[in-house]
Each structure stands twice: as structure tokens, then as C-alpha cells.
Design an enzyme around this catalytic site. Structure first.
Site, mmCIF file in Angstrom:
data_model
loop_
_atom_site.group_PDB
_atom_site.id
_atom_site.type_symbol
_atom_site.label_atom_id
_atom_site.label_comp_id
_atom_site.label_asym_id
_atom_site.label_seq_id
_atom_site.Cartn_x
_atom_site.Cartn_y
_atom_site.Cartn_z
ATOM 1 N N GLY A 11 49.832 42.469 45.352
ATOM 2 C CA GLY A 11 49.366 43.137 46.238
ATOM 3 C C GLY A 11 48.947 44.459 46.289
ATOM 4 O O GLY A 11 48.680 44.835 47.327
ATOM 5 N N ILE A 88 43.841 27.166 44.563
ATOM 6 C CA ILE A 88 42.772 26.916 44.614
ATOM 7 C C ILE A 88 42.347 26.623 46.186
ATOM 8 O O ILE A 88 42.687 25.913 46.738
ATOM 9 C CB ILE A 88 42.122 25.734 43.811
ATOM 10 C CG1 ILE A 88 42.304 26.104 42.350
ATOM 11 C CG2 ILE A 88 40.787 25.245 44.017
ATOM 12 C CD1 ILE A 88 41.341 27.280 42.060
ATOM 13 N N HIS A 105 37.755 39.391 41.089
ATOM 14 C CA HIS A 105 38.066 38.970 39.568
ATOM 15 C C HIS A 105 38.014 40.084 38.858
ATOM 16 O O HIS A 105 37.034 40.877 38.841
ATOM 17 C CB HIS A 105 37.361 38.025 39.299
ATOM 18 C CG HIS A 105 37.527 37.321 38.179
ATOM 19 N ND1 HIS A 105 38.439 36.076 38.111
ATOM 20 C CD2 HIS A 105 36.992 37.281 37.035
ATOM 21 C CE1 HIS A 105 38.497 35.738 36.637
ATOM 22 N NE2 HIS A 105 37.698 36.524 36.046
ATOM 23 N N ASP A 142 32.653 30.246 46.653
ATOM 24 C CA ASP A 142 31.791 28.905 46.819
ATOM 25 C C ASP A 142 32.883 27.702 46.495
ATOM 26 O O ASP A 142 33.869 28.096 46.113
ATOM 27 C CB ASP A 142 30.327 28.953 46.185
ATOM 28 C CG ASP A 142 30.402 28.765 44.602
ATOM 29 O OD1 ASP A 142 31.413 28.793 44.043
ATOM 30 O OD2 ASP A 142 29.466 28.871 44.088
ATOM 31 N N VAL A 173 42.334 49.845 38.426
ATOM 32 C CA VAL A 173 42.318 51.227 39.455
ATOM 33 C C VAL A 173 40.848 50.961 39.880
ATOM 34 O O VAL A 173 41.114 51.374 40.972
ATOM 35 C CB VAL A 173 42.130 52.491 38.357
ATOM 36 C CG1 VAL A 173 41.507 53.571 38.952
ATOM 37 C CG2 VAL A 173 43.520 52.567 37.373
HETATM 38 C C1 GRF Z 1 43.833 41.555 40.315
HETATM 39 O O1 GRF Z 1 43.608 41.968 39.059
HETATM 40 C C2 GRF Z 1 42.650 40.611 40.918
HETATM 41 O O2 GRF Z 1 41.467 40.725 40.411
HETATM 42 C C3 GRF Z 1 43.150 39.178 40.175
HETATM 43 O O3 GRF Z 1 44.476 39.336 40.545
HETATM 44 C C4 GRF Z 1 44.976 40.606 40.274
HETATM 45 C C5 GRF Z 1 45.777 41.039 41.740
HETATM 46 O O4 GRF Z 1 46.510 42.212 41.649
HETATM 47 N N1 GRF Z 1 42.464 38.398 41.350
HETATM 48 P P1 GRF Z 1 47.302 42.631 42.975
HETATM 49 O O5 GRF Z 1 48.227 41.457 43.571
HETATM 50 O O6 GRF Z 1 46.225 43.181 44.001
HETATM 51 O O7 GRF Z 1 47.814 43.827 42.380
#
Ligand code: GRF
Length: 195
Positions: A11, A88, A105, A142, A173
Site C-alpha cells: 500500500g 481480477i 501498472h 476495461d 518512486v
Molecule cells: C505497484 O508496483 C503497482 O504498480 C502494482 O503493484 C504495486 C503495488 O505497490 N500494481 P504498493 O502496494 O502500492 O506498495
């Protein structure tokens, strides 16, 4: 403008949203944090005094998305944010909330996305692909996996001695900057403000 954040992991992206709301950079209220398992993301939300829900999909007898729908519908949420959410989202839910669900992502989509491309695997694949740059993407959700319309991206260089873990940290970061930026853009658009 009311938002809800869905998490499965540590998180840190959720924390960045909380921080940006607290320092008034984001003009919205975080109405709910929902986890699909016990995770540190939900603990952060509890710590911050936010309404939190753990819908452990392994013990849940009902459909996960229907349970999420009940919460976000009740609270009249304007935007649902998947921030490291590993379940999902089903078609019925996506159709109902079209244009109101976004995901972050850790790659430059459409590269290195899709089923099975999550977490460290993304960065391993980027290194294997000999890419000179990677990055992160925020996109609308989507019915496909990582395939919706792209809202914002930030590029991150791949350096010579990078391991997947080092690259992951460098990208993360930038995720903490990108996600609030994308949310801000959607809030402004909802108010009819041009950028
Ligand atoms: C991040 O790299 C995000 O892009 C991916 O999962 C990770 C989550 O990290 N979907 P966090 O739980 O927010 O530290």
C-alpha cells in the site's frame, strides 16, 4: 469528489494518495479502502482512520466484486483506484463502473502488461527484454488485463547494473508521483476544467 482504493499489498501507492489528500494537493475524500486479503495496505488505512474493509477472497462465500460493488455504490464513489490490487475485476463490475476505475501498472504499457505480468515479474521481463527504459502507467480499467485507455505515464531509465529489485524501487518512486497526478487530472476533468 469521492474515491475508494483497492489494495492487496504494502500500500505505498495508497499512502501517497493519503499524503496528497492531507497536504491538500488532491481535492477529494478517501471514503473506503478495500483489501482482498490481510495486507499492510489495509493496516495503513486503519491507522489513517479511513473506513476499511478486508474481503478475504479465500474465505468469502459470495462474489468479491459484488461485495465491492455494495460498498462503493452505498458510498456513491466517483472513482475506484486499483493500487496494487491482485484480484481480477469481473466484466459485470467493469461495465457498471466504466470510466470510473483506474489501475496503476509498473511498466510502459502496452509493453509488459497482461495476465501474469505483475510485481517483480514485470521488471524481470523488462531486463530480459534488454530495454533501455521502463516506467509506469495509470490507465482506465476495461474488460481486458492492463489494456484500457492510458491516462498518464512516466518513463524511468534502465541502468546498466540494474537488478529487477533495483529497477522496481526506481519505478515505484515515480508511481507515487504518477498516481496522484492522474487522479488530479480526472477530478479536474469531472469539474470541466481544461488543463
Ligand atoms: C505497484 O508496483 C503497482 O504498480 C502494482 O503493484 C504495486 C503495488 O505497490 N500494481 P504498493 O502496494 O502500492 O506498495
Amino acid at each position: 469528489f469521492k474515491i475508494a482504493v483497492l489494495v492487496s499489498g504494502s500500500g505505498t501507492n495508497l499512502q501517497s494518495i493519503i499524503d496528497n489528500i492531507n497536504n491538500k494537493k488532491l481535492d477529494c475524500t478517501l471514503e473506503a479502502v478495500i483489501g482482498d486479503r490481510d495486507c499492510f495496505g489495509v493496516s495503513r488505512a486503519i491507522e489513517a482512520g479511513i473506513d476499511s474493509y478486508t474481503l478475504n477472497r479465500k474465505v468469502l462465500k459470495t462474489n468479491l466484486c459484488r461485495e465491492i460493488d455494495k460498498i462503493v455504490s452505498n458510498k456513491k464513489i466517483d472513482l475506484i483506484i486499483l493500487a496494487g490490487f491482485l484480484s481480477i475485476i469481473d466484466e459485470e463490475f467493469v461495465k457498471k463502473w466504466k470510466g470510473k476505475i483506474i489501475n496503476i501498472h509498473p511498466s510502459l504499457l502496452p509493453k509488459y502488461g497482461g495476465t501474469g505480468m505483475y510485481g517483480i515479474k514485470v521488471h524481470e521481463a523488462v531486463l530480459k527484454g534488454n530495454e533501455s527504459e521502463s516506467g509506469c502507467t495509470v490507465h482506465f480499467v476495461d474488460t481486458g488485463v492492463d489494456s484500457g485507455e492510458i491516462i498518464e505515464q512516466i518513463k524511468v531509465p534502465v541502468l546498466e547494473n540494474d537488478t529487477a529489485e533495483i529497477l522496481q524501487k526506481r519505478v515505484l518512486v515515480q508511481e507515487h508521483i504518477l498516481l496522484p497526478k492522474a487522479i488530479e487530472k480526472i477530478i479536474k476533468e469531472s469539474k470541466g476544467v481544461c488543463q
